[in-house]
Design an enzyme around this catalytic site. Structure first.
Site, PDB file in Angstrom:
ATOM      1  N   TYR A  39       0.837  -1.206   0.000  1.00 31.65           N
ATOM      2  CA  TYR A  39       0.000   0.000   0.000  1.00 31.65           C
ATOM      3  C   TYR A  39       0.872   1.256   0.000  1.00 31.65           C
ATOM      4  CZ  TYR A  39      -3.242  -3.446   2.027  1.00 31.65           C
ATOM      5  OH  TYR A  39      -4.006  -4.561   2.278  1.00 31.65           O
ATOM      6  N   HIS A 115     -11.602  -1.892  -2.913  1.00 32.72           N
ATOM      7  CA  HIS A 115     -11.052  -3.136  -3.447  1.00 32.72           C
ATOM      8  C   HIS A 115     -12.186  -4.034  -3.980  1.00 32.72           C
ATOM      9  CE1 HIS A 115      -7.968  -6.590  -2.550  1.00 32.72           C
ATOM     10  NE2 HIS A 115      -8.276  -6.518  -3.812  1.00 32.72           N
ATOM     11  N   LYS A 122     -13.657 -10.081  -2.848  1.00 28.32           N
ATOM     12  CA  LYS A 122     -13.114  -9.441  -1.641  1.00 28.32           C
ATOM     13  C   LYS A 122     -14.182  -8.603  -0.948  1.00 28.32           C
ATOM     14  CE  LYS A 122      -8.737 -10.486  -2.797  1.00 28.32           C
ATOM     15  NZ  LYS A 122      -7.808 -11.297  -2.000  1.00 28.32           N
ATOM     16  N   CYS A 124     -13.232  -6.445   1.406  1.00 31.08           N
ATOM     17  CA  CYS A 124     -12.436  -5.222   1.638  1.00 31.08           C
ATOM     18  C   CYS A 124     -12.921  -4.081   0.746  1.00 31.08           C
ATOM     19  CB  CYS A 124     -10.980  -5.578   1.335  1.00 31.08           C
ATOM     20  SG  CYS A 124      -9.853  -4.199   1.232  1.00 31.08           S
TER      21      CYS A 124
HETATM   22 ZN    ZN Z   1      -8.086  -4.855  -0.135  1.00 28.97          ZN
END
Ligand code: ZN
Length: 138
Positions: A39, A115, A122, A124
């Site tokens: 990240y 995401h 996912k 997320c």
């Molecule tokens: Zn993610």
């Protein structure tokens, strides 16, 4: 600088009380054989923004979408039971909005997405990043 078309929001998928600083994530990602934290930014529960991989470098956070994106990760994303949940603190929400606003100013053509929007397998980042950030630009 790279061409940036996406600002992708992530969670670090840790439970309340579990730490995930940029340094921790750097260690975890190195253990996966990556060259370090995938990240570009990590937003801690207290609102501190930590730098991860330099913006000029391609990240490693979203398959097929790394080359032209920036990865922003907030610390959290799991509840006490280990289920995915939006666990952002007020401090994190404030810091994320400031960071994302600044990135949108610098890269005005970039879209802000989660995401999950790019990979439906996912959960997320556990909230609708398009609705909260892309559709509510200053
Ligand atoms: Zn993610």
């Amino acid at each position: 600088m790279r061409t940036i078309t996406l600002i992708i929001i992530h969670c670090s998928a840790v439970r309340p009380g579990q730490q995930s600083s940029a340094q921790d994530i750097d260690r975890w990602h190195k253990a996966r054989g990556w060259k370090g934290i995938g990240y570009h930014y990590v937003v801690r529960r207290d609102g501190t923004v930590e730098s991860g991989r330099p913006l000029e470098q391609v990240g490693s956070h979203c398959r097929y979408h790394n080359r032209h994106s920036i990865g922003v990760c907030y610390e959290g994303g799991l509840n006490e039971a280990g289920q995915f949940a939006d666990t952002r603190t007020p401090e994190q929400k404030r810091a994320m909005r400031l960071l994302i606003t600044a990135l949108c100013k610098r890269f005005p053509r970039a879209l802000v997405v989660g995401h999950h929007d790019l990979n439906h397998m996912k959960a997320c980042p556990c909230f609708d990043a398009v609705k909260e950030y892309d559709q509510q630009r200053p």
